[in-house]
Structures are given as structure tokens and as C-alpha cells.
Design a protein around this motif. Structure first.
Motif, PDB file in Angstrom:
ATOM      1  N   THR A 142       0.871  -1.312  -0.083  1.00 30.68           N
ATOM      2  CA  THR A 142       0.058  -0.204  -0.200  1.00 30.68           C
ATOM      3  C   THR A 142       0.886   1.231   0.009  1.00 30.68           C
ATOM      4  O   THR A 142       0.345   2.385  -0.788  1.00 30.68           O
ATOM      5  N   ALA A 143       2.012   1.071   0.491  1.00 29.02           N
ATOM      6  CA  ALA A 143       2.949   2.422   0.789  1.00 29.02           C
ATOM      7  C   ALA A 143       3.647   2.621  -0.515  1.00 29.02           C
ATOM      8  O   ALA A 143       3.629   3.865  -1.034  1.00 29.02           O
ATOM      9  N   ALA A 144       3.848   1.609  -1.440  1.00 25.89           N
ATOM     10  CA  ALA A 144       4.432   1.521  -2.674  1.00 25.89           C
ATOM     11  C   ALA A 144       3.112   2.146  -3.770  1.00 25.89           C
ATOM     12  O   ALA A 144       3.753   3.088  -4.710  1.00 25.89           O
ATOM     13  N   LEU A 145       2.103   2.018  -3.427  1.00 26.11           N
ATOM     14  CA  LEU A 145       1.047   2.701  -4.293  1.00 26.11           C
ATOM     15  C   LEU A 145       0.058   3.924  -3.986  1.00 26.11           C
ATOM     16  O   LEU A 145      -0.299   4.616  -4.343  1.00 26.11           O
ATOM     17  N   GLU A 146       0.767   4.271  -2.562  1.00 30.32           N
ATOM     18  CA  GLU A 146       0.155   5.367  -1.771  1.00 30.32           C
ATOM     19  C   GLU A 146      -0.354   6.533  -2.756  1.00 30.32           C
ATOM     20  O   GLU A 146      -1.369   7.427  -2.822  1.00 30.32           O
ATOM     21  N   GLY A 147       0.779   7.102  -3.479  1.00 31.45           N
ATOM     22  CA  GLY A 147       0.635   8.285  -3.888  1.00 31.45           C
ATOM     23  C   GLY A 147       0.437   8.207  -5.653  1.00 31.45           C
ATOM     24  O   GLY A 147       0.518   9.184  -6.251  1.00 31.45           O
ATOM     25  N   PHE A 148      -0.009   6.937  -5.953  1.00 37.13           N
ATOM     26  CA  PHE A 148      -0.512   6.613  -7.544  1.00 37.13           C
ATOM     27  C   PHE A 148      -1.442   7.554  -7.852  1.00 37.13           C
ATOM     28  O   PHE A 148      -2.706   7.563  -7.148  1.00 37.13           O
ATOM     29  N   GLU A 149      -1.595   8.331  -8.722  1.00 32.16           N
ATOM     30  CA  GLU A 149      -2.537   9.199  -9.395  1.00 32.16           C
ATOM     31  C   GLU A 149      -2.595   8.897 -10.994  1.00 32.16           C
ATOM     32  O   GLU A 149      -1.886   9.120 -11.671  1.00 32.16           O
ATOM     33  N   GLY A 150      -3.678   8.069 -11.039  1.00 31.84           N
ATOM     34  CA  GLY A 150      -4.060   7.570 -12.518  1.00 31.84           C
ATOM     35  C   GLY A 150      -4.467   8.636 -13.381  1.00 31.84           C
ATOM     36  O   GLY A 150      -4.936   9.653 -12.665  1.00 31.84           O
ATOM     37  N   GLN A 151      -4.648   8.703 -14.726  1.00 34.79           N
ATOM     38  CA  GLN A 151      -5.172   9.444 -15.629  1.00 34.79           C
ATOM     39  C   GLN A 151      -6.721   9.473 -15.445  1.00 34.79           C
ATOM     40  O   GLN A 151      -7.489   8.621 -14.948  1.00 34.79           O
ATOM     41  N   HIS A 152      -7.143  10.847 -15.494  1.00 33.78           N
ATOM     42  CA  HIS A 152      -8.751  10.961 -15.647  1.00 33.78           C
ATOM     43  C   HIS A 152      -9.352  10.230 -16.984  1.00 33.78           C
ATOM     44  O   HIS A 152      -8.798  10.137 -17.957  1.00 33.78           O
ATOM     45  N   TRP A 153     -10.555   9.584 -16.650  1.00 30.36           N
ATOM     46  CA  TRP A 153     -11.344   9.123 -17.377  1.00 30.36           C
ATOM     47  C   TRP A 153     -12.806   9.070 -17.257  1.00 30.36           C
ATOM     48  O   TRP A 153     -13.169   9.403 -16.159  1.00 30.36           O
ATOM     49  N   GLU A 154     -13.747   8.834 -18.066  1.00 29.33           N
ATOM     50  CA  GLU A 154     -14.983   9.237 -17.995  1.00 29.33           C
ATOM     51  C   GLU A 154     -15.643   7.637 -17.883  1.00 29.33           C
ATOM     52  O   GLU A 154     -15.561   7.033 -18.530  1.00 29.33           O
ATOM     53  N   ALA A 155     -16.246   7.458 -16.604  1.00 29.01           N
ATOM     54  CA  ALA A 155     -17.474   6.126 -16.574  1.00 29.01           C
ATOM     55  C   ALA A 155     -18.607   6.476 -17.382  1.00 29.01           C
ATOM     56  O   ALA A 155     -19.352   7.243 -16.786  1.00 29.01           O
ATOM     57  N   GLY A 156     -18.594   5.861 -18.438  1.00 30.51           N
ATOM     58  CA  GLY A 156     -19.640   5.858 -19.104  1.00 30.51           C
ATOM     59  C   GLY A 156     -20.885   4.581 -19.399  1.00 30.51           C
ATOM     60  O   GLY A 156     -21.842   4.814 -19.954  1.00 30.51           O
ATOM     61  N   GLU A 157     -20.455   3.770 -18.538  1.00 30.90           N
ATOM     62  CA  GLU A 157     -21.427   2.501 -18.615  1.00 30.90           C
ATOM     63  C   GLU A 157     -21.714   1.783 -17.154  1.00 30.90           C
ATOM     64  O   GLU A 157     -20.608   1.838 -16.578  1.00 30.90           O
ATOM     65  N   LEU A 158     -22.771   1.158 -17.138  1.00 26.91           N
ATOM     66  CA  LEU A 158     -23.133   0.258 -16.081  1.00 26.91           C
ATOM     67  C   LEU A 158     -22.975  -1.032 -16.648  1.00 26.91           C
ATOM     68  O   LEU A 158     -23.678  -1.212 -17.852  1.00 26.91           O
ATOM     69  N   ASN A 159     -22.143  -1.852 -16.357  1.00 29.80           N
ATOM     70  CA  ASN A 159     -21.704  -3.351 -16.673  1.00 29.80           C
ATOM     71  C   ASN A 159     -22.227  -4.371 -15.768  1.00 29.80           C
ATOM     72  O   ASN A 159     -22.358  -4.234 -14.671  1.00 29.80           O
TER      73      ASN A 159
END
Length: 187
Positions: A142-159
């Protein structure tokens, strides 16, 4: 059919997270974890379990209404966390109130369609990266991924996703997932 409702991150977001997860697999203790494959990365909204086929038509129409009542919203994979030393996950950021609302609507749609649902608890958006059969110290991960900031995307579907459980006794076997139906949000 064993089903769940989910938001699926797009391929570029999955690839970005995959690159961030690769170094975690070389951390001490990583070999004791069961790592999920990228095809299984999703944000579960409601777990429906085994659903009788006769409930599907009503379930489909109720989930479609839930999707149409909820507009598309922005998200990104963000940070990490763990559940009781048994699951390592990546979190989410963005329009989390809308994501939670969609989760509540999917849960209610399933219940109203006759699917026996467990009590709905506060939704914690997460994408499971690894599991442990016994409690493990997941702090380094969790410490290794703590600062992870992924790119913005749009959730457009319910699957609506079908989960095909792995074959018992086959080392490294992963569950298989297939989208049964998908509905555009806000349409």
C-alpha cells in the motif's frame, strides 16, 4: 449465472496501473499473494451472486433504468488500501458520490428484481490487485502505491458481468469475466 454490476476502467487506465503494479511483485512477500490479472480489474458496484435465469429480464430492465438515471462521471484510479491483510486494492478518485449512487441504484435494482441481496454496507470503491489466503502485512504494497494518481477517464457504462470461477486445483488459474450486458449512463 454468477453476476455482479461494475464500472470497468478503460484500457489506458488499466495499462497505467499495470505498469505501477509490476514493481510490487518483486517486494518481499509478493510471492505469497495471489495477484489478479488485468482482465479482472473492475470496480464492483453490487455483487449479485448466483442469479436464476427467470429473473434476468426484470434485472436487465431495472439496471437499464438505474444507468439511465445516472449521468456519466469522471474518475481515476487513485492510491491504494487493504482489507484486513487479505486484499490489496487500488482506490478511486473523482465523482465518488455519483459512483456510490450508481452502486446503490444497482443494488436496489437487483433486490427489486428478486435477487436475494446481502445487507448493503457503505460502498468503498476499490479495484482488487491481490489476495492472501492468510492475513499478511500489506503495508509495503500500500505504501508503494500510496501516491499513485492515474489519468482521468469518464465512466460511461454500467456493466453486468458474469464471473466464471477458476477450476479447482489448477495453479495460477484466474476467474474469467464476461460482460453480459452494458448500459450507457444518462442515456
Amino acid at each position: 449465472m454468477r453476476l455482479f454490476a461494475a464500472v470497468l476502467p478503460p484500457a489506458p487506465a488499466v495499462e497505467e496501473l499495470r505498469r505501477a503494479v509490476v514493481p510490487l511483485r518483486s517486494l518481499p512477500g509478493a510471492d505469497t499473494l495471489r495477484w489478479t490479472g488485468t482482465p479482472g480489474w473492475h470496480y464492483t458496484l453490487a455483487f449479485l451472486g448466483e442469479v436464476d435465469e427467470e429473473l434476468l429480464p426484470d434485472l436487465y430492465s431495472r439496471l437499464e433504468r438505474a444507468a439511465h438515471r445516472t449521468g456519466a462521471f469522471g474518475m481515476r484510479v487513485h492510491g491504494s488500501g487493504r482489507f484486513d491483510g487479505r486484499a490489496l486494492w487500488a482506490g478511486a478518485a473523482g465523482a465518488l458520490d455519483t459512483l456510490r449512487l450508481l452502486s446503490e441504484r444497482a443494488h436496489a435494482a437487483a433486490r427489486r428484481a428478486g435477487v436475494p441481496m446481502e445487507e448493503h454496507r457503505r460502498y468503498t470503491p476499490h479495484l482488487t490487485l491481490a489476495r492472501s489466503r492468510v492475513p499478511a502485512d500489506l503495508t509495503p504494497f500500500t505504501a508503494a502505491l500510496e501516491g499513485f494518481e492515474g489519468q482521468h477517464w469518464e465512466a460511461g457504462e454500467l456493466n453486468l458481468v458474469r464471473s466464471n470461477l477458476p477450476v479447482d486445483g489448477v495453479p495460477g488459474e484466474q476467474p474469467g469475466y464476461e460482460v453480459v450486458r452494458a448500459w450507457g449512463l444518462g442515456r
